[in-house]
Design a protein around this motif. Structure first.
Motif, PDB file in Angstrom:
ATOM      1  N   LEU A  59       0.836  -1.203   0.000  1.00  0.00           N
ATOM      2  CA  LEU A  59       0.000   0.000   0.000  1.00  0.00           C
ATOM      3  C   LEU A  59       0.870   1.252   0.000  1.00  0.00           C
ATOM      4  O   LEU A  59       0.651   2.180  -0.797  1.00  0.00           O
ATOM      5  CB  LEU A  59      -0.928  -0.023   1.206  1.00  0.00           C
ATOM      6  CG  LEU A  59      -2.010   1.063   1.260  1.00  0.00           C
ATOM      7  CD1 LEU A  59      -3.235   0.552   2.021  1.00  0.00           C
ATOM      8  CD2 LEU A  59      -1.504   2.334   1.923  1.00  0.00           C
ATOM      9  N   TYR A  60       1.874   1.282   0.897  1.00  0.00           N
ATOM     10  CA  TYR A  60       2.718   2.477   0.986  1.00  0.00           C
ATOM     11  C   TYR A  60       3.677   2.600  -0.193  1.00  0.00           C
ATOM     12  O   TYR A  60       4.211   3.690  -0.439  1.00  0.00           O
ATOM     13  CB  TYR A  60       3.497   2.470   2.304  1.00  0.00           C
ATOM     14  CG  TYR A  60       2.681   2.940   3.478  1.00  0.00           C
ATOM     15  CD1 TYR A  60       2.400   4.293   3.652  1.00  0.00           C
ATOM     16  CD2 TYR A  60       2.172   2.033   4.393  1.00  0.00           C
ATOM     17  CE1 TYR A  60       1.633   4.734   4.715  1.00  0.00           C
ATOM     18  CE2 TYR A  60       1.406   2.464   5.469  1.00  0.00           C
ATOM     19  CZ  TYR A  60       1.142   3.815   5.624  1.00  0.00           C
ATOM     20  OH  TYR A  60       0.378   4.252   6.682  1.00  0.00           O
ATOM     21  N   HIS A  61       3.891   1.501  -0.904  1.00  0.00           N
ATOM     22  CA  HIS A  61       4.711   1.596  -2.119  1.00  0.00           C
ATOM     23  C   HIS A  61       4.013   2.450  -3.169  1.00  0.00           C
ATOM     24  O   HIS A  61       4.665   3.189  -3.923  1.00  0.00           O
ATOM     25  CB  HIS A  61       4.976   0.194  -2.684  1.00  0.00           C
ATOM     26  CG  HIS A  61       5.641   0.200  -4.025  1.00  0.00           C
ATOM     27  ND1 HIS A  61       6.978   0.507  -4.199  1.00  0.00           N
ATOM     28  CD2 HIS A  61       5.143  -0.053  -5.279  1.00  0.00           C
ATOM     29  CE1 HIS A  61       7.278   0.454  -5.486  1.00  0.00           C
ATOM     30  NE2 HIS A  61       6.189   0.115  -6.165  1.00  0.00           N
ATOM     31  N   HIS A  62       2.676   2.374  -3.221  1.00  0.00           N
ATOM     32  CA  HIS A  62       1.910   3.100  -4.237  1.00  0.00           C
ATOM     33  C   HIS A  62       1.385   4.442  -3.734  1.00  0.00           C
ATOM     34  O   HIS A  62       1.268   5.390  -4.516  1.00  0.00           O
ATOM     35  CB  HIS A  62       0.739   2.248  -4.717  1.00  0.00           C
ATOM     36  CG  HIS A  62       1.147   1.051  -5.519  1.00  0.00           C
ATOM     37  ND1 HIS A  62       1.463   1.131  -6.854  1.00  0.00           N
ATOM     38  CD2 HIS A  62       1.304  -0.251  -5.160  1.00  0.00           C
ATOM     39  CE1 HIS A  62       1.793  -0.072  -7.297  1.00  0.00           C
ATOM     40  NE2 HIS A  62       1.696  -0.935  -6.303  1.00  0.00           N
ATOM     41  N   PHE A  63       1.076   4.525  -2.451  1.00  0.00           N
ATOM     42  CA  PHE A  63       0.460   5.742  -1.904  1.00  0.00           C
ATOM     43  C   PHE A  63       1.091   6.068  -0.555  1.00  0.00           C
ATOM     44  O   PHE A  63       1.237   5.203   0.304  1.00  0.00           O
ATOM     45  CB  PHE A  63      -1.056   5.556  -1.748  1.00  0.00           C
ATOM     46  CG  PHE A  63      -1.752   5.198  -3.022  1.00  0.00           C
ATOM     47  CD1 PHE A  63      -2.020   6.171  -3.976  1.00  0.00           C
ATOM     48  CD2 PHE A  63      -2.133   3.889  -3.281  1.00  0.00           C
ATOM     49  CE1 PHE A  63      -2.658   5.841  -5.161  1.00  0.00           C
ATOM     50  CE2 PHE A  63      -2.778   3.553  -4.457  1.00  0.00           C
ATOM     51  CZ  PHE A  63      -3.043   4.528  -5.401  1.00  0.00           C
ATOM     52  N   SER A  64       1.405   7.326  -0.382  1.00  0.00           N
ATOM     53  CA  SER A  64       2.107   7.731   0.840  1.00  0.00           C
ATOM     54  C   SER A  64       1.162   8.036   1.995  1.00  0.00           C
ATOM     55  O   SER A  64       1.598   8.082   3.145  1.00  0.00           O
ATOM     56  CB  SER A  64       2.973   8.965   0.551  1.00  0.00           C
ATOM     57  OG  SER A  64       2.154  10.059   0.115  1.00  0.00           O
ATOM     58  N   SER A  65      -0.136   8.273   1.710  1.00  0.00           N
ATOM     59  CA  SER A  65      -1.063   8.674   2.754  1.00  0.00           C
ATOM     60  C   SER A  65      -2.501   8.488   2.287  1.00  0.00           C
ATOM     61  O   SER A  65      -2.756   8.202   1.111  1.00  0.00           O
ATOM     62  CB  SER A  65      -0.842  10.147   3.129  1.00  0.00           C
ATOM     63  OG  SER A  65      -1.138  10.978   2.000  1.00  0.00           O
ATOM     64  N   LYS A  66      -3.434   8.673   3.211  1.00  0.00           N
ATOM     65  CA  LYS A  66      -4.846   8.625   2.843  1.00  0.00           C
ATOM     66  C   LYS A  66      -5.184   9.759   1.883  1.00  0.00           C
ATOM     67  O   LYS A  66      -6.000   9.591   0.969  1.00  0.00           O
ATOM     68  CB  LYS A  66      -5.722   8.698   4.098  1.00  0.00           C
ATOM     69  CG  LYS A  66      -7.205   8.503   3.808  1.00  0.00           C
ATOM     70  CD  LYS A  66      -8.032   8.331   5.083  1.00  0.00           C
ATOM     71  CE  LYS A  66      -8.190   9.626   5.837  1.00  0.00           C
ATOM     72  NZ  LYS A  66      -9.201   9.517   6.915  1.00  0.00           N
ATOM     73  N   GLU A  67      -4.578  10.909   2.068  1.00  0.00           N
ATOM     74  CA  GLU A  67      -4.792  12.030   1.152  1.00  0.00           C
ATOM     75  C   GLU A  67      -4.373  11.649  -0.263  1.00  0.00           C
ATOM     76  O   GLU A  67      -5.064  11.960  -1.240  1.00  0.00           O
ATOM     77  CB  GLU A  67      -4.001  13.255   1.611  1.00  0.00           C
ATOM     78  CG  GLU A  67      -4.495  13.881   2.894  1.00  0.00           C
ATOM     79  CD  GLU A  67      -3.678  15.104   3.279  1.00  0.00           C
ATOM     80  OE1 GLU A  67      -2.761  15.465   2.507  1.00  0.00           O
ATOM     81  OE2 GLU A  67      -3.954  15.692   4.333  1.00  0.00           O
ATOM     82  N   ASP A  68      -3.240  10.968  -0.374  1.00  0.00           N
ATOM     83  CA  ASP A  68      -2.725  10.557  -1.677  1.00  0.00           C
ATOM     84  C   ASP A  68      -3.708   9.598  -2.354  1.00  0.00           C
ATOM     85  O   ASP A  68      -3.968   9.693  -3.559  1.00  0.00           O
ATOM     86  CB  ASP A  68      -1.366   9.888  -1.494  1.00  0.00           C
ATOM     87  CG  ASP A  68      -0.585   9.783  -2.793  1.00  0.00           C
ATOM     88  OD1 ASP A  68      -0.899  10.528  -3.733  1.00  0.00           O
ATOM     89  OD2 ASP A  68       0.353   8.965  -2.851  1.00  0.00           O
ATOM     90  N   ILE A  69      -4.271   8.682  -1.582  1.00  0.00           N
ATOM     91  CA  ILE A  69      -5.245   7.736  -2.139  1.00  0.00           C
ATOM     92  C   ILE A  69      -6.501   8.479  -2.570  1.00  0.00           C
ATOM     93  O   ILE A  69      -7.063   8.205  -3.644  1.00  0.00           O
ATOM     94  CB  ILE A  69      -5.588   6.651  -1.108  1.00  0.00           C
ATOM     95  CG1 ILE A  69      -4.344   5.822  -0.764  1.00  0.00           C
ATOM     96  CG2 ILE A  69      -6.689   5.739  -1.631  1.00  0.00           C
ATOM     97  CD1 ILE A  69      -4.568   4.780   0.299  1.00  0.00           C
ATOM     98  N   ALA A  70      -6.958   9.418  -1.759  1.00  0.00           N
ATOM     99  CA  ALA A  70      -8.167  10.179  -2.103  1.00  0.00           C
ATOM    100  C   ALA A  70      -7.975  10.947  -3.405  1.00  0.00           C
ATOM    101  O   ALA A  70      -8.882  11.006  -4.245  1.00  0.00           O
ATOM    102  CB  ALA A  70      -8.526  11.136  -0.970  1.00  0.00           C
ATOM    103  N   ARG A  71      -6.806  11.538  -3.592  1.00  0.00           N
ATOM    104  CA  ARG A  71      -6.536  12.257  -4.841  1.00  0.00           C
ATOM    105  C   ARG A  71      -6.589  11.302  -6.036  1.00  0.00           C
ATOM    106  O   ARG A  71      -7.096  11.652  -7.103  1.00  0.00           O
ATOM    107  CB  ARG A  71      -5.175  12.952  -4.765  1.00  0.00           C
ATOM    108  CG  ARG A  71      -5.175  14.255  -3.963  1.00  0.00           C
ATOM    109  CD  ARG A  71      -3.878  15.012  -4.165  1.00  0.00           C
ATOM    110  NE  ARG A  71      -2.790  14.345  -3.479  1.00  0.00           N
ATOM    111  CZ  ARG A  71      -2.380  14.636  -2.251  1.00  0.00           C
ATOM    112  NH1 ARG A  71      -2.980  15.606  -1.573  1.00  0.00           N
ATOM    113  NH2 ARG A  71      -1.371  13.990  -1.700  1.00  0.00           N
ATOM    114  N   ALA A  72      -6.070  10.080  -5.849  1.00  0.00           N
ATOM    115  CA  ALA A  72      -6.078   9.107  -6.951  1.00  0.00           C
ATOM    116  C   ALA A  72      -7.499   8.646  -7.262  1.00  0.00           C
ATOM    117  O   ALA A  72      -7.846   8.450  -8.433  1.00  0.00           O
ATOM    118  CB  ALA A  72      -5.205   7.909  -6.588  1.00  0.00           C
ATOM    119  N   VAL A  73      -8.321   8.467  -6.242  1.00  0.00           N
ATOM    120  CA  VAL A  73      -9.716   8.069  -6.469  1.00  0.00           C
ATOM    121  C   VAL A  73     -10.456   9.182  -7.199  1.00  0.00           C
ATOM    122  O   VAL A  73     -11.226   8.931  -8.136  1.00  0.00           O
ATOM    123  CB  VAL A  73     -10.411   7.720  -5.145  1.00  0.00           C
ATOM    124  CG1 VAL A  73     -11.911   7.522  -5.346  1.00  0.00           C
ATOM    125  CG2 VAL A  73      -9.798   6.454  -4.543  1.00  0.00           C
TER     126      VAL A  73
END
Length: 248
Positions: A59-73
């Protein structure tokens, strides 16, 4: 020679695994955001939803934080140019709206992204207005073409038409989520168009416009209606949009 041939295959295999892992994370995150909102979502819940395919390190290899995941979604929001151009620009917008309705009923990424755009708990680092701006620009452009083609009334500007349509669609979407988890969204969007069209379309073309709730089922073959689009690129999404027109 054999070693040299195996290296590219191994590299491609790693790349494919990486893509599958990222897809699994995004899909799981979208489902968690859709159910709990941004504030209620946790990285642990996202990892758990992704099942055994994703480790914490993955998970952290692709996204550094919950904010980062939200931006990708949010970035996975359906492309605004999903439908091919039509002679009737108003019908083009109608079909685009029903295509999005279908995604909201079947595609976790669309639902999760939509939930985030209306989530008041997002941090400033996550820009939820980007999808709204993109849709507004696209709808304004289509309505401008409608006006130039003599299909749009002169009493409303393309900017006003886009703002009104987006606000009404988002409101109906939120109400449908609360009422019945969007099961009646096609019917409500059909009612929206019945109310909206007399204020924007020239009277002579309204009878030829198709905004019935079953517009989707008559445009998409039934065996493909719930098929999930490929979110890795716009090609497959656009191909499905073209199928709508060719099947009509």
């Amino acid at each position: 020679m054999k070693v040299k041939e195996e290296r590219p295959r191994a590299t491609r295999a790693r790349q494919e695994r990486s893509i599958r892992t990222r897809d699994a994370i995004l899909r799981a995150a979208a489902e968690v955001f859709d159910e709990f909102g941004y504030a209620g979502a946790t990285l642990q819940a996202i990892q758990d939803r992704a099942c055994q395919r994703v480790t914490k390190g993955g998970l952290y290899h692709h996204f550094s934080s919950k904010e980062d995941i939200a931006r990708a979604v949010l970035a996975a929001q359906v492309p605004v140019n999903v439908m091919p151009s039509q002679d009737s620009k108003i019908q083009e917008l109608i079909d685009t709206s029903f295509y999005f309705v279908n995604l909201l009923q079947t595609d976790p990424l669309a639902r999760g992204s939509s939930r985030l755009t209306t989530d008041g708990g997002l941090p400033e680092a996550v820009d939820a207005t980007r999808p709204f701006r993109a849709w507004a620009e696209h709808i304004q452009g289509v309505l401008l073409q409608a006006r130039q083609a003599g299909q749009m009334l002169p009493t409303m500007t393309p900017e006003e038409g886009a703002e009104t349509l987006i606000a009404a669609f988002v409101g109906i979407q939120l109400a449908s989520r609360a009422y019945d988890n969007c099961t009646q969204l096609p019917r409500r969007v059909s009612v929206l168009w019945r109310i909206y069209l007399p204020g924007i379309a020239v009277p002579g073309m309204i009878p030829s416009l198709d905004y019935a709730p079953d517009r989707l089922t008559r445009l998409l073959p039934s065996n493909r209606q719930t098929e999930q689009p490929n979110r890795q690129g716009k090609g497959t999404v656009r191909e499905r949009g073209e199928d709508w027109i060719s099947a009509n």
